[in-house]
Design a protein around this motif. Structure first.
Motif, PDB file in Angstrom:
ATOM      1  N   MET A  91       0.844  -1.193   0.000  1.00 35.23           N
ATOM      2  CA  MET A  91       0.000   0.000   0.000  1.00 35.23           C
ATOM      3  C   MET A  91       0.884   1.250   0.000  1.00 35.23           C
ATOM      4  SD  MET A  91      -2.593   1.305   2.937  1.00 35.23           S
ATOM      5  CE  MET A  91      -1.188   1.311   4.019  1.00 35.23           C
ATOM      6  N   ALA A  92       0.713   2.091  -0.999  1.00 34.77           N
ATOM      7  CA  ALA A  92       1.539   3.299  -1.072  1.00 34.77           C
ATOM      8  C   ALA A  92       1.061   4.319  -0.051  1.00 34.77           C
ATOM      9  CB  ALA A  92       1.466   3.890  -2.479  1.00 34.77           C
ATOM     10  N   LEU A  93       1.994   4.883   0.690  1.00 34.21           N
ATOM     11  CA  LEU A  93       1.676   5.952   1.647  1.00 34.21           C
ATOM     12  C   LEU A  93       1.970   7.273   0.942  1.00 34.21           C
ATOM     13  CD1 LEU A  93       3.677   4.308   4.563  1.00 34.21           C
ATOM     14  CD2 LEU A  93       1.190   4.314   4.330  1.00 34.21           C
ATOM     15  N   ALA A  94       0.940   8.081   0.751  1.00 37.44           N
ATOM     16  CA  ALA A  94       1.101   9.335   0.007  1.00 37.44           C
ATOM     17  C   ALA A  94       1.802  10.382   0.866  1.00 37.44           C
ATOM     18  CB  ALA A  94      -0.266   9.849  -0.427  1.00 37.44           C
ATOM     19  N   SER A  95       2.404  11.354   0.234  1.00 39.07           N
ATOM     20  CA  SER A  95       2.977  12.496   0.961  1.00 39.07           C
ATOM     21  C   SER A  95       1.848  13.279   1.629  1.00 39.07           C
ATOM     22  CB  SER A  95       3.722  13.405  -0.021  1.00 39.07           C
ATOM     23  OG  SER A  95       4.081  14.611   0.626  1.00 39.07           O
ATOM     24  N   ARG A  96       2.136  13.901   2.773  1.00 33.13           N
ATOM     25  CA  ARG A  96       1.126  14.751   3.427  1.00 33.13           C
ATOM     26  C   ARG A  96       1.075  16.142   2.798  1.00 33.13           C
ATOM     27  NH1 ARG A  96      -0.879  12.188   8.356  1.00 33.13           N
ATOM     28  NH2 ARG A  96      -0.308  10.037   7.906  1.00 33.13           N
ATOM     29  N   PHE A  97       1.968  16.391   1.836  1.00 28.60           N
ATOM     30  CA  PHE A  97       1.995  17.704   1.173  1.00 28.60           C
ATOM     31  C   PHE A  97       1.371  17.601  -0.209  1.00 28.60           C
ATOM     32  CE2 PHE A  97       5.541  17.828   4.153  1.00 28.60           C
ATOM     33  CZ  PHE A  97       5.365  19.062   4.750  1.00 28.60           C
ATOM     34  N   PRO A  98       0.714  18.679  -0.669  1.00 27.72           N
ATOM     35  CA  PRO A  98       0.219  18.671  -2.043  1.00 27.72           C
ATOM     36  C   PRO A  98       1.384  18.597  -3.026  1.00 27.72           C
ATOM     37  CG  PRO A  98      -0.318  20.762  -0.918  1.00 27.72           C
ATOM     38  CD  PRO A  98       0.431  19.919   0.057  1.00 27.72           C
ATOM     39  N   ASP A  99       1.140  18.015  -4.189  1.00 22.66           N
ATOM     40  CA  ASP A  99       2.190  17.932  -5.209  1.00 22.66           C
ATOM     41  C   ASP A  99       2.654  19.325  -5.617  1.00 22.66           C
ATOM     42  OD1 ASP A  99       2.150  15.223  -5.257  1.00 22.66           O
ATOM     43  OD2 ASP A  99       1.237  15.022  -7.256  1.00 22.66           O
ATOM     44  N   VAL A 100       3.905  19.401  -6.051  1.00 21.33           N
ATOM     45  CA  VAL A 100       4.413  20.645  -6.648  1.00 21.33           C
ATOM     46  C   VAL A 100       4.622  20.391  -8.134  1.00 21.33           C
ATOM     47  CG1 VAL A 100       5.559  21.505  -4.573  1.00 21.33           C
ATOM     48  CG2 VAL A 100       6.834  20.027  -6.149  1.00 21.33           C
ATOM     49  N   GLU A 101       4.685  21.492  -8.886  1.00 21.97           N
ATOM     50  CA  GLU A 101       4.964  21.361 -10.308  1.00 21.97           C
ATOM     51  C   GLU A 101       6.478  21.304 -10.498  1.00 21.97           C
ATOM     52  OE1 GLU A 101       2.884  24.319 -12.762  1.00 21.97           O
ATOM     53  OE2 GLU A 101       4.586  24.038 -14.140  1.00 21.97           O
ATOM     54  N   ILE A 102       6.906  20.456 -11.406  1.00 23.52           N
ATOM     55  CA  ILE A 102       8.342  20.345 -11.662  1.00 23.52           C
ATOM     56  C   ILE A 102       8.648  20.994 -13.005  1.00 23.52           C
ATOM     57  CG2 ILE A 102      10.241  18.723 -11.990  1.00 23.52           C
ATOM     58  CD1 ILE A 102       8.302  16.875 -10.187  1.00 23.52           C
ATOM     59  N   PRO A 103       9.388  22.116 -12.968  1.00 27.86           N
ATOM     60  CA  PRO A 103       9.644  22.827 -14.212  1.00 27.86           C
ATOM     61  C   PRO A 103      10.387  21.951 -15.235  1.00 27.86           C
ATOM     62  CG  PRO A 103      10.338  24.131 -12.317  1.00 27.86           C
ATOM     63  CD  PRO A 103      10.000  22.768 -11.807  1.00 27.86           C
ATOM     64  N   GLU A 104      10.011  22.084 -16.497  1.00 27.07           N
ATOM     65  CA  GLU A 104      10.645  21.317 -17.588  1.00 27.07           C
ATOM     66  C   GLU A 104      11.901  22.056 -18.037  1.00 27.07           C
ATOM     67  OE1 GLU A 104       9.722  18.497 -19.579  1.00 27.07           O
ATOM     68  OE2 GLU A 104       8.327  18.002 -17.946  1.00 27.07           O
ATOM     69  N   LEU A 105      12.900  22.098 -17.185  1.00 30.80           N
ATOM     70  CA  LEU A 105      14.116  22.857 -17.487  1.00 30.80           C
ATOM     71  C   LEU A 105      15.336  21.984 -17.229  1.00 30.80           C
ATOM     72  CD1 LEU A 105      13.256  26.192 -15.585  1.00 30.80           C
ATOM     73  CD2 LEU A 105      13.184  25.824 -18.066  1.00 30.80           C
ATOM     74  N   ALA A 112       7.668  12.669   4.177  1.00 33.11           N
ATOM     75  CA  ALA A 112       7.969  12.456   2.762  1.00 33.11           C
ATOM     76  C   ALA A 112       7.702  13.770   2.034  1.00 33.11           C
ATOM     77  CB  ALA A 112       7.092  11.347   2.196  1.00 33.11           C
ATOM     78  N   LEU A 113       8.603  14.133   1.117  1.00 34.34           N
ATOM     79  CA  LEU A 113       8.463  15.383   0.363  1.00 34.34           C
ATOM     80  C   LEU A 113       7.215  15.325  -0.526  1.00 34.34           C
ATOM     81  CD1 LEU A 113      12.093  16.030  -0.989  1.00 34.34           C
ATOM     82  CD2 LEU A 113      11.039  16.867   1.127  1.00 34.34           C
ATOM     83  N   PRO A 114       6.770  16.475  -1.037  1.00 33.20           N
ATOM     84  CA  PRO A 114       5.718  16.462  -2.053  1.00 33.20           C
ATOM     85  C   PRO A 114       6.105  15.521  -3.201  1.00 33.20           C
ATOM     86  CG  PRO A 114       6.272  18.723  -1.452  1.00 33.20           C
ATOM     87  CD  PRO A 114       7.238  17.829  -0.731  1.00 33.20           C
ATOM     88  N   ASN A 115       5.129  14.986  -3.890  1.00 36.47           N
ATOM     89  CA  ASN A 115       5.326  14.096  -5.056  1.00 36.47           C
ATOM     90  C   ASN A 115       6.056  12.806  -4.691  1.00 36.47           C
ATOM     91  OD1 ASN A 115       5.529  17.025  -5.706  1.00 36.47           O
ATOM     92  ND2 ASN A 115       5.404  16.388  -7.823  1.00 36.47           N
ATOM     93  N   THR A 116       6.148  12.481  -3.406  1.00 37.15           N
ATOM     94  CA  THR A 116       6.924  11.309  -2.979  1.00 37.15           C
ATOM     95  C   THR A 116       6.017  10.311  -2.267  1.00 37.15           C
ATOM     96  OG1 THR A 116       8.878  12.697  -2.713  1.00 37.15           O
ATOM     97  CG2 THR A 116       8.908  10.567  -1.588  1.00 37.15           C
ATOM     98  N   GLU A 117       5.987   9.088  -2.779  1.00 37.13           N
ATOM     99  CA  GLU A 117       5.230   8.019  -2.124  1.00 37.13           C
ATOM    100  C   GLU A 117       6.202   7.086  -1.425  1.00 37.13           C
ATOM    101  OE1 GLU A 117       1.849   6.419  -4.895  1.00 37.13           O
ATOM    102  OE2 GLU A 117       3.662   6.803  -6.062  1.00 37.13           O
ATOM    103  N   CYS A 118       5.735   6.471  -0.341  1.00 37.01           N
ATOM    104  CA  CYS A 118       6.570   5.528   0.400  1.00 37.01           C
ATOM    105  C   CYS A 118       5.819   4.226   0.639  1.00 37.01           C
ATOM    106  CB  CYS A 118       6.959   6.103   1.763  1.00 37.01           C
ATOM    107  SG  CYS A 118       7.934   7.599   1.656  1.00 37.01           S
TER     108      CYS A 118
END
Ligand code: 4UW
Length: 532
Positions: free
Chosen positions: A1-15, A358-364
């Motif tokens: 079972m994936a444990l979601a981050s407690r933070f909302p996702d952030v956008e990752i710039p395409e750079l 866990a950081l945003p966008n990070t599942e554990c």
């Protein structure tokens, strides 16, 4: 079972990494980006962007093309980021080499990574030249100059035409640091532009940045992924001044924090031991410091409290000491402690024994090693991580990649953790071979291979044993003497010390009749641990 981050996702710039890190350079062109903690020499954000463009152009003019590997063997200096981002902007891949390495260790990394160029500094030139004898490169560039070698000045003042290299951030590598991972010899960790951009973007919501008034002390090395991402790239991308020191010397460290009014320190546990205990600490004004974050090895909760108490003096509000967790294969941050007020909605202060959230966008996931199933709530399990910071794989090593990174994208860390009801993780054990000495990696397989090169040694196995006094993990070798050999413990230690960097020294030796092994020939490290 994936444990979601407690933070909302952030956008990752395409750079690309240089585009992302230097994006704000024009706005803060005149502010210091890099300050030499000893000499005060400064590079502004504007100069940094200019030098990076020149460095990339000069490398391209020397024949460096997209995908080439350039090794960098240097302590922290204000020029290191110029070199790093110049190589990256040319589309090439930086393989950072540990400043303490011996010629043999440097040669291994040069060969394994297929490095085309080596960039170093004059005090390291002897070791660099000894290494390239057995691992040739096209050219050795000496940043501060040396007879017969191009210098950074030569590169930065050349009139080579500017280059525009097309970079696909999700596919193209930017750096190739070395890590032994969960088992075996050091391997090249393939990190993409997107991996590093993501990791800086993921940390941002957890910090309360004072725009234009942040100075970060960069005493941890840029050649290790912690220094590379958290001090160099995060510091520069967030518009901080990054204050460099070439090595850890307590007095220089304290004086630099005081004189440069440093606001943030990222350290490893041995530095916190010094801050808690050493008498020198009282002779300096450290009131500018707002946060000290520790990582790379376990931090004792009482030590964190001791440092907070000691530094809470005078009119200052004091400093918050906290922990993060990372791994080279994770670019490196997967968990960290948010600054007060930046916790997930409704959560209170983060306990100091934990490595935070866990950081945003990070599942554990936490996996019970005995069953391979998810651990029950509140129970310990091997930490698996999935997110945009997870490496692409190990260079030229599909088997090691498959053993660490599964088909669903989960990175198996080899660390054992628990998570509380609020989503805060505590690292409680390590099930991989890796030994950490003062935050540096020591790979048992590498030490064993070196020992087996000695004709007086028939077999050897290395494990880490906890030192009760310092809390450090000490590399201990179990050695089987060759028939007729009377080799002493001191001779075993000296043999390894000649060939390996100081942090890989064998601190303890025990002679045994036979190394315990499984039917398949694998060393039974658990048996040795029980014996130690
Ligand atoms: N507690 C217990 C910890 C911890 C830990 C790491 O050399 P590597 O591959 O990488 C690192 C990276 C450390 C790091 C990076 C970014 C960051 O923010 C931070 O905290 C502030 C730390 O060390 O070694 C990885 C291994 O080091 C151990 C663990 O075993 C991991 O797999 N390790 N941090 N807080 N153990």
């Amino acid at each position: 079972m994936a444990l979601a981050s407690r933070f909302p996702d952030v956008e990752i710039p395409e750079l690309s990494v240089p585009q992302f890190v230097l994006a704000g350079a024009a706005e803060r062109a005149d502010r210091p980006a890099l300050v030499d903690g000893l000499s005060g020499e400064t590079i502004t954000h504007g100069e940094l962007a200019f030098y990076v463009e020149r460095m990339a152009a000069a490398l391209a003019a020397r024949g460096v093309v997209k995908g080439d590997v350039v090794a960098v063997f240097s302590p922290n200096t204000i020029w290191y980021p110029v070199v790093f981002h110049g190589i990256a902007a040319a589309g090439a891949v930086i393989s950072p080499i540990n400043a303490l390495y011996t010629p043999e260790e440097i040669a291994f990394q040069l060969k394994d990574s297929g490095a085309k160029l080596l960039v170093t500094v004059s005090p390291f030139l002897d070791r660099a030249l000894a290494a390239v004898q057995s691992a040739p490169v096209d050219e050795v560039i000496v940043m501060d100059g040396a007879e017969g070698h191009a210098s950074l000045r030569d590169l930065l003042t050349s009139d080579a035409p500017a280059v525009q290299v097309d970079i696909d951030p999700a596919e193209d590598l930017v750096t190739l640091p070395y890590s032994s991972g969960t088992t075996g010899l050091p391997k090249g960790v393939m990190l993409t532009h997107r991996n590093l951009v993501a990791n800086v973007a993921q940390c941002r919501p957890l910090f309360d940045l004072h725009e234009g008034d942040e100075r970060v002390i960069a005493v941890l090395p840029f050649f290790h992924i912690y220094g590379l991402t958290v001090l160099m790239n995060q510091g520069l991308a967030w518009g901080c001044s990054v204050v460099t020191l070439p090595r850890f010397d307590l007095e220089q460290f304290l004086r630099t924090i005081q004189d440069q009014r440093v606001t943030r320190a990222y350290v490893a546990p041995p530095i916190l031991v010094a801050l808690a205990k050493h008498p020198l600490v009282d002779s300096f004004d450290l009131s500018s410091l707002r946060t000290i974050t520790s990582g790379a090895a376990p931090l004792d909760e009482s030590l964190a409290h001791a440092v907070e108490t000691r530094l809470r003096r005078g009119a200052s509000d004091g400093v918050a000491v906290s922990q993060g967790y990372g791994m080279t294969e994770l670019s490196p941050v997967s968990h960290t402690t948010p600054e007060a007020g930046h916790e997930p909605a409704g959560a209170g202060p983060t306990p100091k024994g934990t490595v935070g959230y866990a950081l945003p966008n990070t599942e554990c996931r936490l996996i019970d090693p005995a069953t391979g199933e998810d651990a029950a709530p509140g129970e310990r399990g091997e930490l698996w991580v999935r997110g945009p910071q997870v490496m692409k794989g190990y260079l030229n090593n599909a088997q090691a990649t498959a053993e660490t990174l599964d088909a669903e994208g989960w990175l198996h860390t080899g660390d054992v953790a628990v998570v509380d009801d609020e989503g805060r993780y505590t690292v409680v054990d390590r099930v991989k071979e890796l030994i950490k000495y003062k935050g540096y990696q020591v790979a048992p397989a590498e030490l064993e291979a070196v020992l087996l090169g000695n004709p007086e040694i028939a077999d050897a196995a290395v494990i880490g044993v906890q030192d009760a006094e310092s809390g450090e993990e000490l590399p201990k070798a179990f050695v089987v003497r060759a028939p007729g050999s009377q080799i002493t413990a001191e001779a075993v230690q000296a043999y390894a010390a000649e060939r390996l960097a100081p942090h890989k020294k064998i601190r303890l030796v025990e002679f045994i009749e036979q190394v315990p092994k499984s039917m398949a020939g694998k060393i039974l490290r658990k048996d040795l641990k029980n014996r130690a």
